[in-house]
Scaffold this active site. Structure first.
Site, PDB file in Angstrom:
ATOM      1  N   ALA A  10     -17.248 -42.376 -31.907  1.00 26.55           N
ATOM      2  CA  ALA A  10     -17.363 -40.925 -32.124  1.00 26.55           C
ATOM      3  C   ALA A  10     -18.764 -40.448 -31.774  1.00 26.55           C
ATOM      4  O   ALA A  10     -19.327 -39.571 -32.417  1.00 26.55           O
ATOM      5  CB  ALA A  10     -17.008 -40.584 -33.573  1.00 26.55           C
ATOM      6  N   ASN A  12     -21.408 -39.247 -28.424  1.00 22.86           N
ATOM      7  CA  ASN A  12     -21.358 -38.060 -27.555  1.00 22.86           C
ATOM      8  C   ASN A  12     -20.088 -38.012 -26.720  1.00 22.86           C
ATOM      9  O   ASN A  12     -19.409 -36.985 -26.667  1.00 22.86           O
ATOM     10  CB  ASN A  12     -22.577 -38.051 -26.615  1.00 22.86           C
ATOM     11  CG  ASN A  12     -23.805 -37.530 -27.327  1.00 22.86           C
ATOM     12  OD1 ASN A  12     -23.710 -36.806 -28.315  1.00 22.86           O
ATOM     13  ND2 ASN A  12     -24.967 -37.899 -26.816  1.00 22.86           N
ATOM     14  N   VAL A  13     -19.763 -39.117 -26.061  1.00 23.40           N
ATOM     15  CA  VAL A  13     -18.592 -39.106 -25.171  1.00 23.40           C
ATOM     16  C   VAL A  13     -17.304 -39.012 -25.994  1.00 23.40           C
ATOM     17  O   VAL A  13     -16.417 -38.200 -25.704  1.00 23.40           O
ATOM     18  CB  VAL A  13     -18.565 -40.362 -24.267  1.00 23.40           C
ATOM     19  CG1 VAL A  13     -17.297 -40.395 -23.426  1.00 23.40           C
ATOM     20  CG2 VAL A  13     -19.792 -40.407 -23.358  1.00 23.40           C
ATOM     21  N   ARG A  82     -28.709 -49.248 -24.002  1.00 26.73           N
ATOM     22  CA  ARG A  82     -29.781 -50.244 -23.903  1.00 26.73           C
ATOM     23  C   ARG A  82     -31.022 -49.725 -24.627  1.00 26.73           C
ATOM     24  O   ARG A  82     -31.433 -48.589 -24.452  1.00 26.73           O
ATOM     25  CB  ARG A  82     -30.095 -50.475 -22.423  1.00 26.73           C
ATOM     26  CG  ARG A  82     -30.946 -51.682 -22.195  1.00 26.73           C
ATOM     27  CD  ARG A  82     -30.784 -52.101 -20.749  1.00 26.73           C
ATOM     28  NE  ARG A  82     -31.923 -52.843 -20.282  1.00 26.73           N
ATOM     29  CZ  ARG A  82     -32.212 -53.010 -19.004  1.00 26.73           C
ATOM     30  NH1 ARG A  82     -31.453 -52.461 -18.088  1.00 26.73           N
ATOM     31  NH2 ARG A  82     -33.253 -53.711 -18.645  1.00 26.73           N
ATOM     32  N   ARG A  88     -30.471 -56.707 -19.939  1.00 27.60           N
ATOM     33  CA  ARG A  88     -29.133 -56.287 -19.501  1.00 27.60           C
ATOM     34  C   ARG A  88     -28.062 -57.224 -20.054  1.00 27.60           C
ATOM     35  O   ARG A  88     -26.979 -56.799 -20.410  1.00 27.60           O
ATOM     36  CB  ARG A  88     -29.064 -56.335 -17.971  1.00 27.60           C
ATOM     37  CG  ARG A  88     -29.416 -55.041 -17.335  1.00 27.60           C
ATOM     38  CD  ARG A  88     -29.305 -55.149 -15.828  1.00 27.60           C
ATOM     39  NE  ARG A  88     -30.077 -54.082 -15.218  1.00 27.60           N
ATOM     40  CZ  ARG A  88     -29.643 -52.833 -15.086  1.00 27.60           C
ATOM     41  NH1 ARG A  88     -28.452 -52.502 -15.488  1.00 27.60           N
ATOM     42  NH2 ARG A  88     -30.405 -51.907 -14.534  1.00 27.60           N
ATOM     43  N   THR A 119     -16.535 -47.476 -21.920  1.00 24.96           N
ATOM     44  CA  THR A 119     -17.810 -48.133 -22.236  1.00 24.96           C
ATOM     45  C   THR A 119     -18.380 -48.844 -21.009  1.00 24.96           C
ATOM     46  O   THR A 119     -17.648 -49.494 -20.259  1.00 24.96           O
ATOM     47  CB  THR A 119     -17.583 -49.170 -23.376  1.00 24.96           C
ATOM     48  OG1 THR A 119     -16.970 -48.499 -24.470  1.00 24.96           O
ATOM     49  CG2 THR A 119     -18.889 -49.811 -23.818  1.00 24.96           C
ATOM     50  N   ARG A 151     -18.991 -35.621  -9.440  1.00 22.08           N
ATOM     51  CA  ARG A 151     -20.418 -35.420  -9.127  1.00 22.08           C
ATOM     52  C   ARG A 151     -20.599 -35.199  -7.626  1.00 22.08           C
ATOM     53  O   ARG A 151     -21.313 -34.292  -7.199  1.00 22.08           O
ATOM     54  CB  ARG A 151     -21.229 -36.641  -9.598  1.00 22.08           C
ATOM     55  CG  ARG A 151     -21.365 -36.668 -11.106  1.00 22.08           C
ATOM     56  CD  ARG A 151     -22.135 -37.871 -11.613  1.00 22.08           C
ATOM     57  NE  ARG A 151     -22.355 -37.736 -13.052  1.00 22.08           N
ATOM     58  CZ  ARG A 151     -22.456 -38.753 -13.890  1.00 22.08           C
ATOM     59  NH1 ARG A 151     -22.360 -39.995 -13.454  1.00 22.08           N
ATOM     60  NH2 ARG A 151     -22.669 -38.534 -15.181  1.00 22.08           N
ATOM     61  N   HIS A 175     -18.676 -49.001 -10.785  1.00 19.50           N
ATOM     62  CA  HIS A 175     -19.363 -47.835 -11.364  1.00 19.50           C
ATOM     63  C   HIS A 175     -20.833 -48.199 -11.537  1.00 19.50           C
ATOM     64  O   HIS A 175     -21.222 -48.776 -12.523  1.00 19.50           O
ATOM     65  CB  HIS A 175     -18.712 -47.512 -12.715  1.00 19.50           C
ATOM     66  CG  HIS A 175     -19.245 -46.270 -13.348  1.00 19.50           C
ATOM     67  ND1 HIS A 175     -19.339 -45.070 -12.688  1.00 19.50           N
ATOM     68  CD2 HIS A 175     -19.692 -46.036 -14.602  1.00 19.50           C
ATOM     69  CE1 HIS A 175     -19.827 -44.155 -13.509  1.00 19.50           C
ATOM     70  NE2 HIS A 175     -20.056 -44.722 -14.672  1.00 19.50           N
TER      71      HIS A 175
HETATM   72  N1  APR Z   1     -16.548 -49.848 -33.454  1.00 19.98           N
HETATM   73  C1  APR Z   1     -16.477 -48.509 -33.396  1.00 19.98           C
HETATM   74  N2  APR Z   1     -17.484 -47.715 -32.977  1.00 19.98           N
HETATM   75  C2  APR Z   1     -18.591 -48.324 -32.570  1.00 19.98           C
HETATM   76  C3  APR Z   1     -18.740 -49.743 -32.583  1.00 19.98           C
HETATM   77  C4  APR Z   1     -17.647 -50.518 -33.053  1.00 19.98           C
HETATM   78  N3  APR Z   1     -17.685 -51.853 -33.112  1.00 19.98           N
HETATM   79  N4  APR Z   1     -19.971 -50.054 -32.121  1.00 19.98           N
HETATM   80  C5  APR Z   1     -20.572 -48.891 -31.803  1.00 19.98           C
HETATM   81  N5  APR Z   1     -19.751 -47.837 -32.094  1.00 19.98           N
HETATM   82  C6  APR Z   1     -20.010 -46.405 -31.947  1.00 19.98           C
HETATM   83  C7  APR Z   1     -21.426 -46.013 -32.342  1.00 19.98           C
HETATM   84  O1  APR Z   1     -21.548 -45.946 -33.770  1.00 19.98           O
HETATM   85  C8  APR Z   1     -21.581 -44.650 -31.667  1.00 19.98           C
HETATM   86  O2  APR Z   1     -21.222 -43.567 -32.513  1.00 19.98           O
HETATM   87  O3  APR Z   1     -19.918 -45.996 -30.578  1.00 19.98           O
HETATM   88  C9  APR Z   1     -20.596 -44.741 -30.482  1.00 19.98           C
HETATM   89  C10 APR Z   1     -21.271 -44.636 -29.128  1.00 19.98           C
HETATM   90  O4  APR Z   1     -21.775 -43.343 -29.017  1.00 19.98           O
HETATM   91  P1  APR Z   1     -23.120 -42.954 -28.231  1.00 19.98           P
HETATM   92  O5  APR Z   1     -24.194 -43.912 -28.576  1.00 19.98           O
HETATM   93  O6  APR Z   1     -23.344 -41.480 -28.455  1.00 19.98           O
HETATM   94  O7  APR Z   1     -22.761 -43.228 -26.705  1.00 19.98           O
HETATM   95  P2  APR Z   1     -21.996 -42.238 -25.727  1.00 19.98           P
HETATM   96  O8  APR Z   1     -22.961 -41.366 -25.020  1.00 19.98           O
HETATM   97  O9  APR Z   1     -20.850 -41.627 -26.431  1.00 19.98           O
HETATM   98  O10 APR Z   1     -21.453 -43.283 -24.642  1.00 19.98           O
HETATM   99  C11 APR Z   1     -20.463 -44.220 -24.995  1.00 19.98           C
HETATM  100  O11 APR Z   1     -19.569 -44.364 -22.785  1.00 19.98           O
HETATM  101  O12 APR Z   1     -20.240 -43.445 -20.767  1.00 19.98           O
HETATM  102  C12 APR Z   1     -20.277 -44.571 -21.578  1.00 19.98           C
HETATM  103  O13 APR Z   1     -22.396 -45.612 -21.004  1.00 19.98           O
HETATM  104  C13 APR Z   1     -21.694 -44.931 -22.008  1.00 19.98           C
HETATM  105  O14 APR Z   1     -21.097 -47.118 -22.827  1.00 19.98           O
HETATM  106  C14 APR Z   1     -21.412 -45.791 -23.210  1.00 19.98           C
HETATM  107  C15 APR Z   1     -20.152 -45.118 -23.812  1.00 19.98           C
END
Ligand code: APR
Length: 309
Positions: A10, A12-13, A82, A88, A119, A151, A175
């Site tokens: 939950a 940003n994406v 990261r 990496r 992801t 894009r 990607h």
């Molecule tokens: N189970 C559930 N949620 C999880 C887990 C898990 N085991 N581990 C991490 N998360 C949650 C985090 O708590 C966080 O809220 O995944 C969320 C990731 O959100 P953001 O850090 O805001 O990342 P976001 O910008 O949404 O991108 C998510 O999509 O485009 C790709 O590269 C980007 O890999 C990244 C993914």
């Protein structure tokens, strides 16, 4: 839309995807995050937009997968970005474990669900989800090409002062830096890009597309793109939910197509209620074939590293 969609992660994406699905009238959405309270709070906030928008849709959030029961599609956006000092490979290992865990937990509640992986690193994470899921290749796929092509189209539209609706572009391959924007199989007003735009301009547009994600990260400083990624996810979810048979660039498991075997890779695919219904093979130029080969080698490298972690 009478389909249940679960969004894992939950951040940003994930949250923006959930909001877009709610606004598009998906009647049941479940949002999951490991961080206690995040999914609950965001889902409740989205739910309270219902009366304003005149929508009776339902969205709930939790850390408990019970709310995802009987989902038609599970969208995996959970992962970590990261951090300074992290290699990496460290990142790869962490996200690989997260994707494995959430795939298994989701399928326990929804064994028939299709899995859409978001992801990063995308191609490797789609492979991981496929492996742990035990599902058929057409049931597990990834989102990348819709975003990369959007894009490319945006930049072509700005450069050529032409509506995005008159441009149909295709970005295939992995990607990342090695993605392959097609010049003969992308069109502006029905003419191929290579016929319509001079080489120097095209090279610049291709380069900007390849760095499209990084350009946004540089502006944001923390975090990465999420508006166009979530719109891309919803486009794919819509295609499946409506059984539309639209052909979209999709990260799919290849079994010989484009000369590539046993690898997740971006190719044009027809999407419908069974997930990937057909992989479309374009006639490519020699140069495009070479570029795709290089891209496949790069993805293969990541997959190899993953196997040894
Ligand atoms: N189970 C559930 N949620 C999880 C887990 C898990 N085991 N581990 C991490 N998360 C949650 C985090 O708590 C966080 O809220 O995944 C969320 C990731 O959100 P953001 O850090 O805001 O990342 P976001 O910008 O949404 O991108 C998510 O999509 O485009 C790709 O590269 C980007 O890999 C990244 C993914």
């Amino acid at each position: 839309m009478n389909k249940k969609i679960s969004v894992i992660g939950a951040g940003n994406v994930g949250a923006t995807t959930a909001q877009r699905l709610f606004d598009k009238n998906y009647s049941e959405i479940a949002l999951i995050d490991i961080a206690e309270g995040i999914a609950e709070g965001k889902a409740l906030d989205i739910l309270q937009s219902g009366p304003i928008l005149g929508l009776d849709n339902y969205i709930s959030g939790s850390s408990d997968y019970n709310i995802t029961k009987n989902s038609d599609i599970v969208v995996i956006t959970s992962g970590i970005a990261r951090k300074p000092g992290m290699s990496r490979d460290d990142l790869l290992k962490i996200n690989m474990n997260i994707v494995s865990e959430v795939t298994q937990k989701s399928l326990e509640k929804s064994p028939d669900a299709l899995i859409l992986v978001v992801t990063n690193p995308l191609d490797a994470m789609a492979m991981q989800a496929y492996k742990v899921s035990g599902k058929k290749p057409n049931e597990v796929f990834g989102m990348a090409g819709v975003l990369d092509s959007a894009r490319f189209t945006t930049f072509i539209s700005q450069s050529e002062n032409t509506s995005v609706n008159s441009i149909s572009s295709n970005v295939l391959g992995g990607h990342g830096d090695t993605m392959v924007p097609l010049l003969n199989n992308s069109y502006i007003g029905g003419k191929s890009l290579s016929e319509s735009i001079n080489k120097e301009t095209l090279d610049q547009l291709v380069e900007r597309t390849k760095n499209g994600g990084a350009e946004i990260v540089n502006y944001l400083k923390t975090g990465s793109a999420f508006y166009a990624p979530s719109a891309s996810i919803v486009k794919m979810v819509d295609a499946i939910s409506t059984n539309s048979k639209i052909i979209l660039p999709t990260t799919a498991y290849l079994q010989g197509e484009y000369g590539i075997k046993n690898l997740y890779f971006g190719v044009p695919a027809k999407l419908g209620s069974n997930g990937i219904e057909e992989i479309i093979e374009y006639d490519l130029s020699e140069y495009e074939r070479e570029e795709l080969k290089k891209s496949a080698e790069a993805v293969n490298e990541t997959v190899k590293v993953m196997k040894n972690l």
